[in-house]
Motif scaffolding. Structure first.
Motif, PDB file in Angstrom:
ATOM      1  N   LYS A  43       7.361 -40.422  29.818  1.00  0.00           N
ATOM      2  CA  LYS A  43       7.568 -41.823  29.424  1.00  0.00           C
ATOM      3  C   LYS A  43       6.641 -42.751  30.201  1.00  0.00           C
ATOM      4  O   LYS A  43       6.301 -43.838  29.717  1.00  0.00           O
ATOM      5  CB  LYS A  43       9.016 -42.233  29.645  1.00  0.00           C
TER       6      LYS A  43
ATOM      7  N   SER B  57      18.339 -45.623  26.077  1.00  0.00           N
ATOM      8  CA  SER B  57      17.684 -44.411  26.529  1.00  0.00           C
ATOM      9  C   SER B  57      18.653 -43.269  26.740  1.00  0.00           C
ATOM     10  O   SER B  57      19.813 -43.483  27.099  1.00  0.00           O
ATOM     11  CB  SER B  57      16.941 -44.697  27.829  1.00  0.00           C
ATOM     12  N   THR B  58      18.142 -42.055  26.527  1.00  0.00           N
ATOM     13  CA  THR B  58      18.884 -40.871  26.947  1.00  0.00           C
ATOM     14  C   THR B  58      18.583 -40.591  28.422  1.00  0.00           C
ATOM     15  O   THR B  58      18.990 -39.572  28.935  1.00  0.00           O
ATOM     16  CB  THR B  58      18.524 -39.659  26.057  1.00  0.00           C
TER      17      THR B  58
ATOM     18  N   ASN C 299      15.309 -40.915  30.390  1.00  0.00           N
ATOM     19  CA  ASN C 299      13.952 -40.953  30.941  1.00  0.00           C
ATOM     20  C   ASN C 299      13.221 -42.257  30.649  1.00  0.00           C
ATOM     21  O   ASN C 299      12.525 -42.790  31.508  1.00  0.00           O
ATOM     22  CB  ASN C 299      13.136 -39.772  30.413  1.00  0.00           C
ATOM     23  N   THR C 300      13.390 -42.770  29.434  1.00  0.00           N
ATOM     24  CA  THR C 300      12.766 -44.062  29.119  1.00  0.00           C
ATOM     25  C   THR C 300      13.294 -45.125  30.073  1.00  0.00           C
ATOM     26  O   THR C 300      12.540 -45.957  30.587  1.00  0.00           O
ATOM     27  CB  THR C 300      13.074 -44.466  27.662  1.00  0.00           C
TER      28      THR C 300
ATOM     29  N   GLY D  93      12.848 -35.566  19.858  1.00  0.00           N
ATOM     30  CA  GLY D  93      14.107 -36.310  19.889  1.00  0.00           C
ATOM     31  C   GLY D  93      13.990 -37.506  18.965  1.00  0.00           C
ATOM     32  O   GLY D  93      14.246 -37.427  17.761  1.00  0.00           O
ATOM     33  N   ASN D  94      13.511 -38.624  19.517  1.00  0.00           N
ATOM     34  CA  ASN D  94      13.285 -39.813  18.704  1.00  0.00           C
ATOM     35  C   ASN D  94      11.945 -39.735  17.965  1.00  0.00           C
ATOM     36  O   ASN D  94      11.613 -40.606  17.185  1.00  0.00           O
ATOM     37  CB  ASN D  94      13.339 -41.055  19.598  1.00  0.00           C
ATOM     38  N   LEU D  95      11.164 -38.711  18.263  1.00  0.00           N
ATOM     39  CA  LEU D  95       9.907 -38.367  17.590  1.00  0.00           C
ATOM     40  C   LEU D  95       8.764 -39.341  17.876  1.00  0.00           C
ATOM     41  O   LEU D  95       7.788 -39.411  17.116  1.00  0.00           O
ATOM     42  CB  LEU D  95      10.124 -38.193  16.075  1.00  0.00           C
ATOM     43  N   GLY D  96       8.864 -40.068  18.966  1.00  0.00           N
ATOM     44  CA  GLY D  96       7.761 -40.939  19.390  1.00  0.00           C
ATOM     45  C   GLY D  96       6.594 -40.129  19.922  1.00  0.00           C
ATOM     46  O   GLY D  96       5.426 -40.431  19.646  1.00  0.00           O
ATOM     47  N   ASN D  97       6.903 -39.082  20.675  1.00  0.00           N
ATOM     48  CA  ASN D  97       5.830 -38.337  21.327  1.00  0.00           C
ATOM     49  C   ASN D  97       4.956 -37.596  20.314  1.00  0.00           C
ATOM     50  O   ASN D  97       3.733 -37.625  20.414  1.00  0.00           O
ATOM     51  CB  ASN D  97       6.429 -37.372  22.349  1.00  0.00           C
TER      52      ASN D  97
ATOM     53  N   GLU E  79      13.159 -29.887  32.842  1.00  0.00           N
ATOM     54  CA  GLU E  79      14.517 -30.242  32.416  1.00  0.00           C
ATOM     55  C   GLU E  79      14.832 -29.543  31.081  1.00  0.00           C
ATOM     56  O   GLU E  79      13.919 -29.031  30.413  1.00  0.00           O
ATOM     57  CB  GLU E  79      14.694 -31.750  32.361  1.00  0.00           C
TER      58      GLU E  79
ATOM     59  N   THR F 111       8.206 -31.960  29.242  1.00  0.00           N
ATOM     60  CA  THR F 111       8.302 -33.421  29.183  1.00  0.00           C
ATOM     61  C   THR F 111       8.961 -34.044  30.408  1.00  0.00           C
ATOM     62  O   THR F 111       8.755 -35.218  30.695  1.00  0.00           O
ATOM     63  CB  THR F 111       9.100 -33.800  27.918  1.00  0.00           C
TER      64      THR F 111
HETATM   65  N1  F0G Z   1      11.847 -34.580  26.431  1.00  0.00           N
HETATM   66  C1  F0G Z   1      12.390 -35.454  27.281  1.00  0.00           C
HETATM   67  C2  F0G Z   1      12.548 -35.023  28.696  1.00  0.00           C
HETATM   68  C3  F0G Z   1      12.800 -36.734  26.837  1.00  0.00           C
HETATM   69  O1  F0G Z   1      13.315 -37.581  27.701  1.00  0.00           O
HETATM   70  C4  F0G Z   1      12.642 -37.060  25.477  1.00  0.00           C
HETATM   71  C5  F0G Z   1      13.079 -38.361  24.968  1.00  0.00           C
HETATM   72  C6  F0G Z   1      12.070 -36.116  24.632  1.00  0.00           C
HETATM   73  C7  F0G Z   1      11.686 -34.893  25.131  1.00  0.00           C
HETATM   74  C8  F0G Z   1      11.846 -36.388  23.184  1.00  0.00           C
HETATM   75  O2  F0G Z   1      10.769 -37.258  22.985  1.00  0.00           O
HETATM   76  O3  F0G Z   1      11.935 -38.998  21.691  1.00  0.00           O
HETATM   77  O4  F0G Z   1       9.452 -38.912  21.783  1.00  0.00           O
HETATM   78  O5  F0G Z   1      10.729 -37.185  20.523  1.00  0.00           O
HETATM   79  N2  F0G Z   1      13.719 -39.191  25.624  1.00  0.00           N
HETATM   80  C9  F0G Z   1      14.029 -40.551  25.186  1.00  0.00           C
HETATM   81  C10 F0G Z   1      14.641 -41.350  26.313  1.00  0.00           C
HETATM   82  C11 F0G Z   1      14.681 -40.672  23.891  1.00  0.00           C
HETATM   83  O6  F0G Z   1      15.409 -42.281  26.058  1.00  0.00           O
HETATM   84  O7  F0G Z   1      14.338 -41.081  27.466  1.00  0.00           O
HETATM   85  P1  F0G Z   1      10.706 -38.151  21.660  1.00  0.00           P
END
Ligand code: F0G
Length: 440
Positions: free
Chosen positions: A127, A150-151, A153-154, A254-258, A361, A391
């Protein structure tokens, strides 16, 4: 409010191919006011040719200038949305290693694997690559308050960058569903932290209303500048490989931003002549939170969110990923694929990554679990050149780790996770003979 002069060559665009409405780079937009589509940043082609860009990026590694030392801003010609760099706040994000892991490769059915470990970032996750850009835009727009759901990390990342930039941070978390490591970071960095009794998707809808009403700048990945920063993960990975393109880049979704950021970055790197082909992207979701997997595999016409997403990999516990149209575009553009993995598969893959001396993680370990499945069915070849993106840092969620190794980890619904690769501590008396007996 002071608004810097817009950079003529940079603009915001509606991502929806049927709309493509254009807006000034200084507008506060998360969705297109005309059609509701997602927003992205767009630029004129870089002034320099590919060889010059590559030399510039490499030369900056010898520089002591903060922007050059950042593994994000080092590549700034590839996301030139700022008119003025003097107010950029960098914590020297990026600069994350590519690590060989033979035991993980073997587990994954591959001859070799390299992990691009984003857990080496200042707040321990990818993030940070996006947040330095999102906060730079917030400062440029004269915003005083920034917010995210956020879950974990954001929020940790936003809290750190907001603190460093002198902005007020407002964090909204799904109550009871984030790891203590991440919550602790938000508190330590001084963010105002609200735990809401709702899930991630519900809270995102809530804070979008609040952001409009209170004039707060939203720093979730619907913010196009977060995506711009996360592109640098691909630029740095390619730079570290002397611009040799891997066959596959595998990442959790997850939220598919990455995945949206990776695909955009890779396409733009190709357009700029930095690479001549695209790697294939593989997104791995947790079984209980896999709406994108279901969408892609069932060929449904409509995207169906998962109403009650579940997974112990709380980072990716998301049922209604906002960036799915972008993610779909990137999977299609790269001839990529989407896989899902079980809680047991994530937990075991995570322990194997740990045994390589690397660690990550739970959400990150979905990559190796997914690779194992994909090689088993021949979708990824054993000899393929694979980069998997870890990540987040191992220490983000120590509770999960301790429970796995001591046989106390339970999946949602109460199913016990086997500690296949468990490793328990042994309590011993303060007695050299008995300890020596134990060790011989
Ligand atoms: N891995 C980790 C460790 C994350 O924290 C997240 C997303 C993802 C993968 C998925 O990435 O959302 O871009 O597809 N974490 C977000 C948060 C949602 O709020 O920290 P993504």
């Amino acid at each position: 409010m002071t608004i810097a002069t817009p950079t003529a060559a940079a603009e915001l665009l509606c991502f929806n191919p049927g709309c493509r409405a254009r807006f000034a780079i200084t507008e506060v937009l998360y969705n297109c006011p005309q059609c509701g589509g997602l927003i992205e940043a767009g630029y004129a082609a870089p002034d320099s040719d590919a060889a010059t860009l590559k030399r510039t990026f490499r030369d900056r590694r010898l520089s002591n200038a903060p922007l050059d030392q950042s593994g994000v801003w080092r590549y700034r010609e590839l996301f030139p949305f700022l008119a003025d760099y003097t107010r950029v706040v960098t914590l020297r994000e990026g600069n994350t290693p590519l690590l060989d892991a033979p035991a993980a490769a073997e587990y994954g059915g591959l001859a070799r694997i390299a992990f691009k470990h984003q857990g080496f970032n200042p707040t321990g996750s990818f993030k940070d690559n996006g947040m330095t850009c999102g906060v730079a835009q917030a400062l440029r727009l004269g915003m005083r308050r920034v917010a995210c759901v956020s879950t974990g990390n954001t929020s940790a990342s936003m809290a750190a960058y907001a603190a460093a930039a002198g902005l007020e941070a407002l964090i909204f978390l799904p109550h009871g569903n984030i790891s203590f490591g991440k919550l602790a970071q938000a508190l330590e960095y001084g963010a105002k932290t609200l735990e809401v009794e709702a899930n991630f998707d519900q809270i995102l809808a809530l804070i979008r209303v609040l952001a409009d009403r209170l004039g707060i700048y939203l720093l979730n990945s619907v913010n196009p500048f977060r995506i711009e920063g996360q592109k640098s993960i691909m630029f740095e990975m390619l730079d570290q490989r002397d611009w040799r393109v891997p066959d596959w880049v595998v990442l959790p979704g997850g939220n598919l931003g990455n995945v949206s950021a990776f695909g955009k970055g890779l396409r733009e790197a190709k357009d700029a002549g930095l690479i001549h082909r695209l790697p294939r992207l593989a997104v791995i979701q947790a079984e209980g939170s896999a709406p994108f997997y279901e969408f892609v595999h069932t060929g449904a016409k409509e995207f169906h969110p998962v109403a009650k997403p579940e997974t112990l990999a709380t980072a990716i516990r998301i049922g209604d990923p906002v960036s799915w149209p972008k993610a779909l575009h990137e999977i299609n553009s790269t001839n990529g694929l989407v896989e899902k993995v079980s809680e047991q598969e994530i937990a075991d893959a995570k322990a194997i990554i740990g045994r390589c001396g690397i660690g990550c993680e739970p959400a990150s370990a979905a990559t190796l679990a997914g690779i194992r499945k994909l090689t088993a069915v021949g979708a990824i070849d054993r000899e393929a050149d694979v980069v998997a993106v870890l990540t987040g840092n191992l220490l983000k969620d120590p509770d999960y780790i301790y429970k796995y190794h001591t046989g106390k980890l339970e999946a949602p619904g109460g199913v016990k996770i086997r500690s296949t690769y468990g490793n328990q501590s042994i309590v011993v008396p303060n007695d050299p003979d008995r300890i020596a007996a134990l060790l011989t």
